[in-house]
Design an enzyme around this catalytic site. Structure first.
Site, PDB file in Angstrom:
ATOM      1  N   TRP A 130       1.183  -1.011  -0.232  1.00 29.71           N
ATOM      2  CA  TRP A 130      -0.019   0.152  -0.218  1.00 29.71           C
ATOM      3  C   TRP A 130       1.473   1.370  -0.104  1.00 29.71           C
ATOM      4  CZ3 TRP A 130      -2.327   2.376   4.906  1.00 29.71           C
ATOM      5  CH2 TRP A 130      -3.109   3.720   4.263  1.00 29.71           C
ATOM      6  N   ASP A 211      -0.694  -5.689   9.366  1.00 34.53           N
ATOM      7  CA  ASP A 211      -1.572  -5.274   9.383  1.00 34.53           C
ATOM      8  C   ASP A 211      -3.187  -5.899   8.577  1.00 34.53           C
ATOM      9  OD1 ASP A 211      -2.810  -2.411   8.185  1.00 34.53           O
ATOM     10  OD2 ASP A 211      -2.260  -1.784   6.263  1.00 34.53           O
ATOM     11  N   ALA A 213      -6.978  -4.469   7.798  1.00 38.27           N
ATOM     12  CA  ALA A 213      -7.268  -3.023   7.728  1.00 38.27           C
ATOM     13  C   ALA A 213      -9.073  -3.725   7.001  1.00 38.27           C
ATOM     14  CB  ALA A 213      -6.732  -2.684   6.272  1.00 38.27           C
ATOM     15  N   LYS A 246     -13.327  -0.370   6.802  1.00 32.28           N
ATOM     16  CA  LYS A 246     -13.805  -0.440   5.606  1.00 32.28           C
ATOM     17  C   LYS A 246     -15.209  -1.702   6.008  1.00 32.28           C
ATOM     18  CE  LYS A 246     -10.350   0.500   4.288  1.00 32.28           C
ATOM     19  NZ  LYS A 246      -9.462   1.312   2.844  1.00 32.28           N
TER      20      LYS A 246
HETATM   21  C1  LMR Z   1      -6.506   2.293  -0.375  1.00 38.62           C
HETATM   22  O1  LMR Z   1      -6.174   2.069  -0.200  1.00 38.62           O
HETATM   23  O2  LMR Z   1      -7.063   2.836  -1.043  1.00 38.62           O
HETATM   24  C2  LMR Z   1      -7.487   2.916   0.936  1.00 38.62           C
HETATM   25  O3  LMR Z   1      -7.003   2.294   2.301  1.00 38.62           O
HETATM   26  C3  LMR Z   1      -7.894   4.128   1.079  1.00 38.62           C
HETATM   27  C4  LMR Z   1      -6.802   5.139   1.246  1.00 38.62           C
HETATM   28  O4  LMR Z   1      -6.092   5.894   1.853  1.00 38.62           O
HETATM   29  O5  LMR Z   1      -5.102   4.798   0.639  1.00 38.62           O
END
Ligand code: LMR
Length: 402
Positions: A130, A211, A213, A246
């Site tokens: 991410w 993590d 999420a 989420k």
């Molecule tokens: C994403 O990966 O799109 C979400 O977790 C929102 C973000 O804050 O990036």
């Protein structure tokens, strides 16, 4: 002083959000930011969450400070949700949770704790990961490195590559793992792979920072926590960051928690005292509203059951879309195998087209995915699936969709 500052652009996800909002074309399709969407393209507040919020508003008599650790009831309920209520590490009193502003706050706070405990620690992130992991973790001053994770040719985890990299790490290296619904690839470890990874992590004395999420949006609330629960049952120390964005639909309320599992209750108390001090220096006290809703919901059996059913429905919708998009793509792009999308978990898949093709999809067809070709499958719907598949076919063929 500020004349030295350069104008910079927002990260790839944030800039995409803005570009999508500004696009007036009625055909536009948002497969960008990772938010759940229903078939109408909306991101609803789950009914159980709305009910818990109504009760909270009726009963709340004060908005005075809660404290730097947040709501103790929330922390306790989240520990049970994440680990399962009879987890041995909970029974042994070795786990502490501290409420944080979303999963992001938890990641940053966790990095601060690592830095405080062991300033020279290096955190190893998956390639890819991410986009916000990098600033969140390196902002603490920790050094970051990468390990291989994804085999784009197969659309699957490159498990052998991951193991080989972990084998080279020094003791106490920190490895950031995604519990499930890997962001951005969608490719997760199997239960067998988690077990194999566990023995390596144990033998090499690595510290896992997990993590989570998207609990519930991959294979189920328990299945998505399999690796985290296994690691907490078998290792001396584990850290985990959890988000309520989420699965509770509480995105803007910023509710999350950092969990730390230590070898003994005394060490866990010491770690918690340090976390409270670090949080005090970062945000002083976390926002309350979202966490108070989650606390109310999880401590009410009927509301919790309703919420579990709603999470199940979200997950099943995305799984159905995965099957359907594979079918549509097979029909419109017969030369290319997108079958891996149906084997992925959660909202994301790395679609596997070039950045130039992603940009063409956006510019010509108003289909928005992140530059690395991460798509949020939940942004698809009965009304846009075929348009999406036709647009992809046109871009792959070097033309435009009708
Ligand atoms: C994403 O990966 O799109 C979400 O977790 C929102 C973000 O804050 O990036």
């Amino acid at each position: 002083m500020f004349e030295r500052l350069e104008l910079i652009t927002a990260d790839s996800i944030l800039s995409l959000m803005a570009a999508f909002r500004a696009d007036p074309d009625p055909r536009k399709v948002d497969l960008g930011v990772g938010v759940y969407r229903d078939d109408r393209g909306e991101t609803p507040v789950p009914a159980a969450v709305r009910a818990a919020e109504r009760t909270l508003l009726e009963r709340q008599t004060t908005k005075t400070y809660v404290g730097p650790a947040g709501n103790p009831g929330f922390n306790q309920e989240m520990a049970r949700l994440v680990l399962g209520s009879d987890h041995p590490a909970l029974t042994a009193g070795r786990v502490r949770l501290i409420q944080s502003p979303g999963g992001c706050g938890a990641l940053r706070l966790g990095a601060e704790l690592i830095r405080h405990a062991s300033p020279d620690s290096v955190v190893h992130l998956s390639t890819p990961t991410w986009v916000n992991h990098t600033p969140l973790l390196s902002g603490s001053g920790l050094k970051l490195e990468r390990y291989p994770y994804y085999d784009a040719a197969r659309g699957a985890v490159s498990f052998a590559g991951m193991l080989a990299a972990f084998e080279q790490l020094p003791p106490r290296a920190v490895v950031l793992l995604h519990a499930s619904c890997h962001n951005p690839t969608g490719a997760d470890l199997s239960q067998g792979e988690w077990r194999e990874l566990l023995s390596l992590v144990k033998r090499r004395q690595l510290l896992p920072f997990i993590d989570m999420a998207y609990q519930g949006l991959g294979e189920g609330l328990d299945a998505d926590a399999f690796g985290l629960r296994l690691f907490c049952a078998e290792l001396p120390e584990v850290m985990f960051a959890v988000s309520c964005s989420k699965n509770f639909g509480l995105y803007r309320e910023r509710a999350g928690a950092l969990g730390v599992m230590c070898e003994s209750p005394a060490e866990a108390d010491a770690a918690m005292s340090q976390l409270v001090r670090l949080a005090r220096g970062l945000w002083s006290m976390p926002p309350d509203h979202g966490a108070a809703i989650v606390h109310g919901l999880l401590s009410d059996a009927a509301l919790k059951a309703q919420w579990v059913a709603e999470v199940d429905a979200m997950r099943e919708r995305v799984r159905g879309l995965r099957r359907e998009v594979v079918r549509q793509l097979a029909e419109h792009c017969p030369g290319r195998d997108f079958g891996f999308i149906a084997r992925h978990n959660g909202m994301f898949s790395l679609f596997g087209i070039t950045t130039a093709q992603v940009r063409e999809l956006r510019a010509r067809h108003h289909v928005y995915m992140v530059d690395d070709s991460r798509m949020n499958v939940a942004g698809l719907s009965r009304t846009n699936l075929e348009y999406f598949a036709r647009s992809v076919a046109a871009v792959l063929a070097g033309g435009t969709a009708r």
